[in-house]
Design a protein around this motif. Structure first.
Motif, PDB file in Angstrom:
ATOM      1  N   ARG A  23     -44.237  78.381  77.007  1.00  0.00           N
ATOM      2  CA  ARG A  23     -44.047  79.823  76.797  1.00  0.00           C
ATOM      3  C   ARG A  23     -42.563  80.146  76.605  1.00  0.00           C
ATOM      4  NH1 ARG A  23     -48.256  80.328  80.725  1.00  0.00           N
ATOM      5  NH2 ARG A  23     -46.704  80.533  82.384  1.00  0.00           N
ATOM      6  N   GLN A  24     -41.695  79.508  77.389  1.00  0.00           N
ATOM      7  CA  GLN A  24     -40.264  79.758  77.258  1.00  0.00           C
ATOM      8  C   GLN A  24     -39.733  79.286  75.904  1.00  0.00           C
ATOM      9  OE1 GLN A  24     -37.823  78.962  80.915  1.00  0.00           O
ATOM     10  NE2 GLN A  24     -39.756  78.228  81.739  1.00  0.00           N
ATOM     11  N   LEU A  25     -40.207  78.141  75.447  1.00  0.00           N
ATOM     12  CA  LEU A  25     -39.767  77.634  74.151  1.00  0.00           C
ATOM     13  C   LEU A  25     -40.228  78.548  73.017  1.00  0.00           C
ATOM     14  CD1 LEU A  25     -40.426  73.808  74.648  1.00  0.00           C
ATOM     15  CD2 LEU A  25     -38.197  74.910  74.471  1.00  0.00           C
ATOM     16  N   LYS A  26     -41.487  78.979  73.078  1.00  0.00           N
ATOM     17  CA  LYS A  26     -41.996  79.876  72.036  1.00  0.00           C
ATOM     18  C   LYS A  26     -41.226  81.193  72.025  1.00  0.00           C
ATOM     19  CE  LYS A  26     -46.297  80.437  70.851  1.00  0.00           C
ATOM     20  NZ  LYS A  26     -47.760  80.668  70.827  1.00  0.00           N
TER      21      LYS A  26
ATOM     22  N   TYR B 141     -32.053  73.658  74.752  1.00  0.00           N
ATOM     23  CA  TYR B 141     -30.864  74.101  75.476  1.00  0.00           C
ATOM     24  C   TYR B 141     -30.836  75.625  75.606  1.00  0.00           C
ATOM     25  CZ  TYR B 141     -26.110  75.063  76.871  1.00  0.00           C
ATOM     26  OH  TYR B 141     -25.010  75.531  77.565  1.00  0.00           O
ATOM     27  N   THR B 142     -31.146  76.329  74.529  1.00  0.00           N
ATOM     28  CA  THR B 142     -31.127  77.799  74.575  1.00  0.00           C
ATOM     29  C   THR B 142     -32.141  78.318  75.574  1.00  0.00           C
ATOM     30  OG1 THR B 142     -30.461  77.848  72.247  1.00  0.00           O
ATOM     31  CG2 THR B 142     -31.282  79.901  73.189  1.00  0.00           C
ATOM     32  N   ALA B 143     -33.332  77.693  75.605  1.00  0.00           N
ATOM     33  CA  ALA B 143     -34.355  78.094  76.580  1.00  0.00           C
ATOM     34  C   ALA B 143     -33.864  77.826  77.997  1.00  0.00           C
ATOM     35  CB  ALA B 143     -35.658  77.344  76.307  1.00  0.00           C
ATOM     36  N   TYR B 144     -33.196  76.677  78.188  1.00  0.00           N
ATOM     37  CA  TYR B 144     -32.668  76.369  79.521  1.00  0.00           C
ATOM     38  C   TYR B 144     -31.560  77.347  79.911  1.00  0.00           C
ATOM     39  CZ  TYR B 144     -30.234  74.182  83.355  1.00  0.00           C
ATOM     40  OH  TYR B 144     -29.632  73.964  84.576  1.00  0.00           O
TER      41      TYR B 144
ATOM     42  N   ILE C 216     -32.835  68.612  83.766  1.00  0.00           N
ATOM     43  CA  ILE C 216     -33.378  67.311  83.364  1.00  0.00           C
ATOM     44  C   ILE C 216     -34.687  67.495  82.613  1.00  0.00           C
ATOM     45  CG2 ILE C 216     -34.359  65.159  84.252  1.00  0.00           C
ATOM     46  CD1 ILE C 216     -32.267  65.217  86.454  1.00  0.00           C
ATOM     47  N   MET C 217     -35.544  68.372  83.119  1.00  0.00           N
ATOM     48  CA  MET C 217     -36.820  68.592  82.448  1.00  0.00           C
ATOM     49  C   MET C 217     -36.613  69.240  81.076  1.00  0.00           C
ATOM     50  SD  MET C 217     -40.328  70.229  83.961  1.00  0.00           S
ATOM     51  CE  MET C 217     -39.696  71.868  84.253  1.00  0.00           C
ATOM     52  N   PHE C 218     -35.669  70.156  80.964  1.00  0.00           N
ATOM     53  CA  PHE C 218     -35.407  70.791  79.667  1.00  0.00           C
ATOM     54  C   PHE C 218     -34.729  69.821  78.703  1.00  0.00           C
ATOM     55  CE2 PHE C 218     -36.486  74.702  81.766  1.00  0.00           C
ATOM     56  CZ  PHE C 218     -36.909  75.544  80.744  1.00  0.00           C
TER      57      PHE C 218
ATOM     58  N   PHE D 216     -27.692  68.818  81.444  1.00  0.00           N
ATOM     59  CA  PHE D 216     -28.679  68.918  80.360  1.00  0.00           C
ATOM     60  C   PHE D 216     -28.315  67.951  79.241  1.00  0.00           C
ATOM     61  CE2 PHE D 216     -29.730  70.332  76.132  1.00  0.00           C
ATOM     62  CZ  PHE D 216     -31.072  70.668  76.206  1.00  0.00           C
ATOM     63  N   PHE D 217     -27.053  67.974  78.802  1.00  0.00           N
ATOM     64  CA  PHE D 217     -26.648  67.143  77.666  1.00  0.00           C
ATOM     65  C   PHE D 217     -26.639  65.661  78.033  1.00  0.00           C
ATOM     66  CE2 PHE D 217     -24.565  71.250  76.499  1.00  0.00           C
ATOM     67  CZ  PHE D 217     -25.307  71.481  75.346  1.00  0.00           C
TER      68      PHE D 217
END
Length: 689
Positions: A385-388, A594-597, A511-513, A625-626
């Motif tokens: 949902r966050q990605l969408k 990254y943007t969602a995170y 880590i998950m993102f 994240f990176f």
């Protein structure tokens, strides 16, 4: 059939061997265990890094510089080491345990699958009867020249009738295939597709390139071994025959399509009469269809990759019938052949792979029922949902995507909203109905394969007159995330549900993102790349882009072609390809994740974000994240496999899947303070999504 791979954008991804706990019953319900897992993750991340490397010069070396030393493919005697190899190994260990034990939760269908596995383990018990069983299969359709010698009658051999009868009976295809699949322009119904057989070496380059000669030699040895061991052909004759068969297959492979060719370019809807006129009398399409499908075919069909059929006409004309006959019958028995190993553990592993090949849906379903964690499924759904939502905001922004005209952007938004995500667990499948005609026993592997093949062939014929069902791609969907373009759905394999490898609720969300969300984001972007944009919100083939937006897409794609065409891998110049779908998906998927995170992180500012760092690791949450994104691509490739990887894999080597996307991303340079003009922060950047 080869066309299935066009409709399924999926990935065999390379990355790291992780220091993850291997006990299935490891719990996380105590502070001690949680802290232990977080400390282990810190140790793993640090162990792969080379802190002497400059992150602004080569972020892959910085993040993965020590990985190959720890996980050497050469010392482990494997082609590659990486995260997906590790995930697959973890899944296979669990599947091995499942198949070797019975419990009260087993369904009758589960038991039949386990019987199939046991028959594979007991294959040596067939002894001399094995060869006789295979010869009886051949005798159902005629005689094999290499077994008959001078008594074989060339004038009695009908190659097309033979392959059609084999296809009707057992669903095994040789030379040319008549398959049933969803209509690409109207995916609620099925149509017949005429095209190439499935080739054991898969890609055209595997048959033609000098770099892949070693694999053709190995394949040649396998064919010779089957002729000698299972059909009792004398060594010299087997060697000569195998060479003739490989030469024939290489000749056929000349007509295979290139990875750069698109769906609309390859599939053409024709009447049977039109296709008959193209290839008669060498290929009697009308008879091929009526015999293999068991009925006259009156509706239009798709010809898939006409270049293959055009090449086939010439190959058949110049190839001796004896060679063609030997090839067809070797193809018939190919899947019935299994050589026992003298090492019990190796035999078990091999039989797990074979069982998964034949019963991928059932194995995934058994795994899901036994190991499913509802919390995991909810986390994946929440991430989706966050990605969408994040990508929807991008599509709405005229500034972010000013190269796409508003009407086309509105259609893209509609496609995104219609796109769904599903864990590939087959929980809704009716296995009782599917297994109604099977009676698999643990004593006879050949008979079990025969029964399974009979049923598969029958179900394929029946599907022509039934509404289209969800795409099935066997074990292809067991390990790799996939965007099923023709259904506008992303499927997540059960292998990714295993905890601790790339995610855990005790790890930072970064880590998950950086791993799982990136994978899903990568698949989402595939819905809008050069292949995905040919399919609309309903999953039907439809050119819905306006001319200006399409031209802008192609211009921006040129930037990626130039960027990735400059990379050199192990001294090998990477091939310059106009197709950039994987690189576009890598770049867009990483940006999206990254943007969602970042959006999630900034929404948590008033909460305790201590969990978003790891103990004794000095990096911020966004830097983490990176780093974890990069370490997702840490890998090592056996020296003998590097040329093969460059020659056949449409994905970039792991190093360039890190430095390519990150060097195009300003947010990365900001977090690691990379000066403008440095290798990881070039002044010219490639951006699509």
């Amino acid at each position: 059939m080869r066309l299935l791979r066009i409709f399924i954008i999926c990935h065999v991804l390379m990355a790291l061997t992780l220091a993850a706990p291997t006990k299935d019953d490891l719990t996380q319900d105590t502070p001690y265990i949680r802290e232990l897992l977080r400390q282990a993750k810190t140790s793993e991340i640090e162990s792969f890094m080379d802190l002497k490397a400059d992150p602004c010069h080569d972020f892959y070396s910085f993040s993965c510089g020590n990985y190959a030393r720890i996980n050497s493919a050469l010392s482990m005697q494997v082609f590659t080491t990486g995260v997906f190899e590790t995930l697959n190994n973890g899944l296979n260990r669990k599947v091995l345990k499942m198949l070797n034990t019975y419990d009260t939760n087993d369904t009758p269908e589960d038991i039949q699958v386990k019987h199939f596995y046991e028959s594979c383990l007991r294959i040596e018990e067939l002894n001399y009867t094995y060869s006789e069983k295979l010869k009886r299969l051949i005798a159902e359709f005629g005689t094999m020249p290499v077994l008959e010698g001078s008594s074989w009658k060339e004038e009695d051999f009908d190659w097309l009738g033979t392959i059609a009868r084999i296809a009707y009976q057992y669903g095994k295809t040789a030379i040319i295939s008549a398959d049933v699949f969803k209509d690409i322009t109207s995916n609620q119904r099925n149509r017949i597709y005429i095209g190439a057989q499935n080739f054991p070496l898969q890609e055209r380059s595997m048959y033609l390139n000098n770099e892949t000669l070693i694999y053709r030699k190995k394949y040649l040895n396998v064919m010779q071994s089957i002729l000698q061991r299972f059909l009792a052909v004398e060594e010299e004759l087997a060697k000569q025959t195998a060479k003739e068969l490989l030469d024939f297959e290489v000749d056929l492979a000349q007509g295979l399509s290139s990875p750069d060719q698109g769906i609309n370019e390859l599939a053409e809807l024709l009447s049977v009469a039109e296709m008959q006129a193209r290839y008669s009398p060498t290929i009697d399409i009308k008879r091929l269809l009526s015999v293999s499908m068991g009925e006259p075919i009156l509706e239009e069909i798709y010809e898939y990759n006409k270049f293959y059929q055009q090449n086939l006409v010439e190959v058949i004309k110049r190839t001796p019938k004896r060679t063609v006959a030997n090839y067809i019958f070797l193809r018939l028995i190919w899947e019935f052949v299994k050589s026992p190993s003298d090492k019990p553990e190796e035999q078990k592993k091999a039989c797990v792979n074979i069982t998964t090949k034949f019963f991928a849906k059932n194995v995934d379903n058994i795994f899901y029922r036994r190991y499913n964690n509802e919390k995991t499924s909810k986390e994946i759904e929440n991430m989706w949902r966050q990605l969408k939502s994040t990508f929807n905001e991008t599509l709405l922004s005229s500034q972010a995507l000013d190269w796409i005209d508003r009407p086309t952007r509105n259609l893209a938004i509609a496609k995104l909203q219609a796109m769904t995500l599903k864990v590939n667990n087959y929980a809704e499948d009716n296995f009782t109905e599917e297994f109604a005609d099977l009676n698999l026993q643990s004593s006879d592997y050949v008979e079990n394969v025969r029964q399974t093949s009979l049923l598969a062939a029958k179900q394929k014929r029946e599907s022509l007159h039934q509404p289209a069902k969800p795409v099935e791609a066997g074990s292809m969907l067991s390990y790799s995330p996939a965007n099923i373009l023709i259904e506008n759905i992303i499927k997540v394999p059960v292998a990714l549900l295993q905890p601790f490898y790339i995610w855990s609720d005790v790890y930072p969300n970064a880590i998950m993102f950086g791993t799982l969300a990136f994978l899903i984001g990568h698949e989402l972007i595939h819905g809008f790349d050069e292949n995905g944009r040919q399919f609309d919100a309903n999953g039907n083939s439809n050119d819905w882009w306006d001319e200006r937006s399409s031209n802008n897409f192609l211009k921006r794609r040129e930037c990626f072609t130039k960027q990735y065409g400059r990379y050199v891998y192990d001294g090998i110049q990477l091939k310059d390809s106009t197709s950039q779908s994987e690189n576009i998906a890598d770049n867009g998927g990483m940006r999206l994740a990254y943007t969602a995170y970042r959006n999630w992180y900034e929404s948590q500012m008033e909460k305790d974000l201590a969990k978003e760092t790891l103990p004794n690791l000095k990096y911020t949450a966004k830097q983490l994240f990176f780093i974890t994104f990069a370490q997702f691509w840490c890998n090592d490739v056996h020296p003998k496999a590097k040329a093969l990887q460059v020659s056949t894999d449409k994905h970039m080597p792991g190093k360039f899947r890190v430095i390519g996307p990150l060097s195009n991303f300003d947010e990365f340079s900001k977090e690691f303070n990379c000066p403008s003009g440095s290798p990881m922060n070039p002044r010219e950047k490639c951006i699509l999504y």
